[in-house]
Write a protein that holds these residues in place. Sequence first.
Motif, short mmCIF file in Angstrom:
data_model
loop_
_atom_site.label_atom_id
_atom_site.label_comp_id
_atom_site.label_asym_id
_atom_site.label_seq_id
_atom_site.Cartn_x
_atom_site.Cartn_y
_atom_site.Cartn_z
N ILE A 186 30.71 119.90 9.14
CA ILE A 186 29.62 120.24 10.05
C ILE A 186 28.96 121.51 9.54
O ILE A 186 29.56 122.58 9.53
CB ILE A 186 30.13 120.46 11.49
CG1 ILE A 186 30.82 119.19 12.01
CG2 ILE A 186 28.98 120.86 12.42
CD1 ILE A 186 31.49 119.36 13.36
N ILE A 187 27.72 121.37 9.08
CA ILE A 187 26.95 122.53 8.61
C ILE A 187 26.05 122.99 9.74
O ILE A 187 25.10 122.29 10.11
CB ILE A 187 26.13 122.19 7.36
CG1 ILE A 187 27.05 121.72 6.22
CG2 ILE A 187 25.30 123.39 6.92
CD1 ILE A 187 26.30 121.33 4.96
N GLY A 188 26.36 124.15 10.29
CA GLY A 188 25.61 124.67 11.43
C GLY A 188 26.50 124.74 12.65
O GLY A 188 26.83 123.71 13.23
N VAL B 7 25.01 125.86 19.04
CA VAL B 7 25.42 125.16 20.26
C VAL B 7 25.72 123.69 19.97
O VAL B 7 26.76 123.16 20.35
CB VAL B 7 24.34 125.29 21.34
CG1 VAL B 7 24.68 124.41 22.54
CG2 VAL B 7 24.19 126.74 21.78
N MET B 8 24.78 122.98 19.29
CA MET B 8 24.99 121.56 19.05
C MET B 8 26.10 121.32 18.05
O MET B 8 26.88 120.37 18.19
CB MET B 8 23.69 120.91 18.58
CG MET B 8 23.76 119.40 18.46
SD MET B 8 24.22 118.53 19.99
CE MET B 8 22.75 118.82 20.98
N GLY B 9 26.20 122.16 17.03
CA GLY B 9 27.28 122.01 16.07
C GLY B 9 28.64 122.15 16.71
O GLY B 9 29.56 121.35 16.46
N GLU B 10 28.80 123.16 17.57
CA GLU B 10 30.07 123.34 18.26
C GLU B 10 30.32 122.21 19.26
O GLU B 10 31.46 121.79 19.46
CB GLU B 10 30.11 124.69 18.97
CG GLU B 10 31.46 124.97 19.61
CD GLU B 10 31.56 126.34 20.26
OE1 GLU B 10 32.61 126.64 20.85
OE2 GLU B 10 30.59 127.12 20.17
N ARG C 298 28.42 109.03 -0.32
CA ARG C 298 28.66 109.95 0.78
C ARG C 298 27.63 109.72 1.87
O ARG C 298 26.56 109.17 1.64
CB ARG C 298 28.57 111.41 0.30
CG ARG C 298 29.57 111.75 -0.80
CD ARG C 298 31.00 111.78 -0.28
NE ARG C 298 31.94 112.02 -1.35
CZ ARG C 298 32.24 113.23 -1.83
NH1 ARG C 298 31.64 114.30 -1.33
NH2 ARG C 298 33.11 113.37 -2.81
N LEU C 299 27.95 110.18 3.06
CA LEU C 299 27.07 110.01 4.21
C LEU C 299 26.56 111.36 4.69
O LEU C 299 27.35 112.28 4.93
CB LEU C 299 27.81 109.30 5.35
CG LEU C 299 27.09 109.22 6.71
CD1 LEU C 299 25.79 108.44 6.59
CD2 LEU C 299 28.01 108.59 7.76
N VAL C 300 25.25 111.49 4.83
CA VAL C 300 24.62 112.68 5.39
C VAL C 300 23.97 112.30 6.71
O VAL C 300 23.16 111.36 6.76
CB VAL C 300 23.56 113.26 4.43
CG1 VAL C 300 22.81 114.42 5.10
CG2 VAL C 300 24.20 113.73 3.14
N VAL C 301 24.34 113.00 7.77
CA VAL C 301 23.78 112.75 9.09
C VAL C 301 23.00 113.99 9.50
O VAL C 301 23.56 115.07 9.65
CB VAL C 301 24.89 112.46 10.13
CG1 VAL C 301 24.27 112.18 11.50
CG2 VAL C 301 25.74 111.27 9.69
N SER C 302 21.69 113.82 9.68
CA SER C 302 20.82 114.94 10.02
C SER C 302 20.45 114.93 11.49
O SER C 302 20.02 113.91 12.01
CB SER C 302 19.54 114.89 9.17
OG SER C 302 18.58 115.80 9.67
N LEU C 303 20.61 116.08 12.14
CA LEU C 303 20.24 116.23 13.54
C LEU C 303 19.03 117.15 13.71
O LEU C 303 18.78 117.67 14.79
CB LEU C 303 21.42 116.78 14.35
CG LEU C 303 22.51 115.76 14.75
CD1 LEU C 303 23.37 115.39 13.57
CD2 LEU C 303 23.38 116.32 15.86
N LEU D 256 24.37 117.68 9.23
CA LEU D 256 23.44 118.79 9.09
C LEU D 256 22.89 119.13 10.47
O LEU D 256 22.00 118.46 10.99
CB LEU D 256 22.30 118.39 8.14
CG LEU D 256 22.72 118.00 6.72
CD1 LEU D 256 21.51 117.55 5.91
CD2 LEU D 256 23.42 119.17 6.03
N VAL D 257 23.45 120.18 11.06
CA VAL D 257 23.06 120.58 12.41
C VAL D 257 22.35 121.92 12.30
O VAL D 257 22.81 122.95 12.80
CB VAL D 257 24.29 120.66 13.35
CG1 VAL D 257 23.85 120.61 14.81
CG2 VAL D 257 25.25 119.51 13.09
N VAL D 258 21.21 121.90 11.61
CA VAL D 258 20.47 123.13 11.32
C VAL D 258 19.03 122.98 11.82
O VAL D 258 18.56 121.88 12.12
CB VAL D 258 20.48 123.44 9.82
CG1 VAL D 258 21.91 123.65 9.34
CG2 VAL D 258 19.82 122.33 9.01
N LYS D 259 18.32 124.10 11.87
CA LYS D 259 16.92 124.08 12.29
C LYS D 259 16.08 123.42 11.21
O LYS D 259 16.38 123.51 10.02
CB LYS D 259 16.42 125.51 12.54
CG LYS D 259 17.14 126.22 13.69
CD LYS D 259 16.65 127.64 13.83
CE LYS D 259 17.37 128.36 14.97
NZ LYS D 259 16.95 129.77 15.11
#
Length: 271
Positions: A12-14, A17-20, A94-99, A72-75
């Motif tokens: 978890i990168i980031g 609040v959402m990352g946690e 690999r799998l990248v999931v962007s939020l 990817l839980v970044v701005k």
Amino acid sequence: MTTRRTAGRTAIIGAGVMGETLLSGLLRAGRAPEQLVVVEKRAERADELAARYGVEVVPDVAAAAAADTVLLVVKPQDMAGVLAEVGPALEPGRLVVSLAAGITTSFIEQHVAAGVAVVRVMPNTPALVDEGMAALSPGTHCDAEHLAEAEALLASVGRVVHVPEAQQDAVTAISGSGPAYVFFVVEAMVEAGVHLGLPRTVAHELAVQTLVGSAAMLRETGEHPAVLREQVTSPGGTTAAALRELEVHGVRAAFLAALEAARDRSRQLGS
């Protein structure tokens, strides 16, 4: 032909609040702490997360590339910088999931190796209480297994739907930003209650429980909201008088304009 690694580790990168929220949700859903790694560069915050959840916390973004799945839980404005660090180290499969709002799968695919699977997600903040709503869209190299893994990650904190990526800006306008509209309406109801002579605590409880109960009716009955509204609205009664004022003041049109503005801003972020 590339094959996916089988360790099942998620990074978890980031760690905002959402990352946690995702971190705690995954642990509650049964993921072992050793299956998770968090990227957090602030030492004090890293120590806090490690102590609270018992997971590995690292400062190096590139270190996350060793995981099978990278969240990817970044701005949105930070996405290019993060991808510059982690992208070159990601292997095909690999799998990248962007939020990140507005960031397209094609943008991410341009910064990673060919064959890296990408899923775009629009979550919302009710995930904090395991009542989130997330919409998923697959990228070019995303297969059914990748999409199922992304769905499992987001299902740990709420409900999940699949939409074509072209609809993600509309999703952002409705559910991504939606909690703010609901809070805005409740805030207005509470203030009106106080204006009408109710104690603030009573007005707050009345408004919040009315919202919770109404949402439960929508979910459990499956009825169209117009049908439920009509059941409350007696001819010539108090509700009819109130709804007339909302129509006179253009509340319905204001919501449409607001959601269009949110959709347009999501498009701007992606450009």
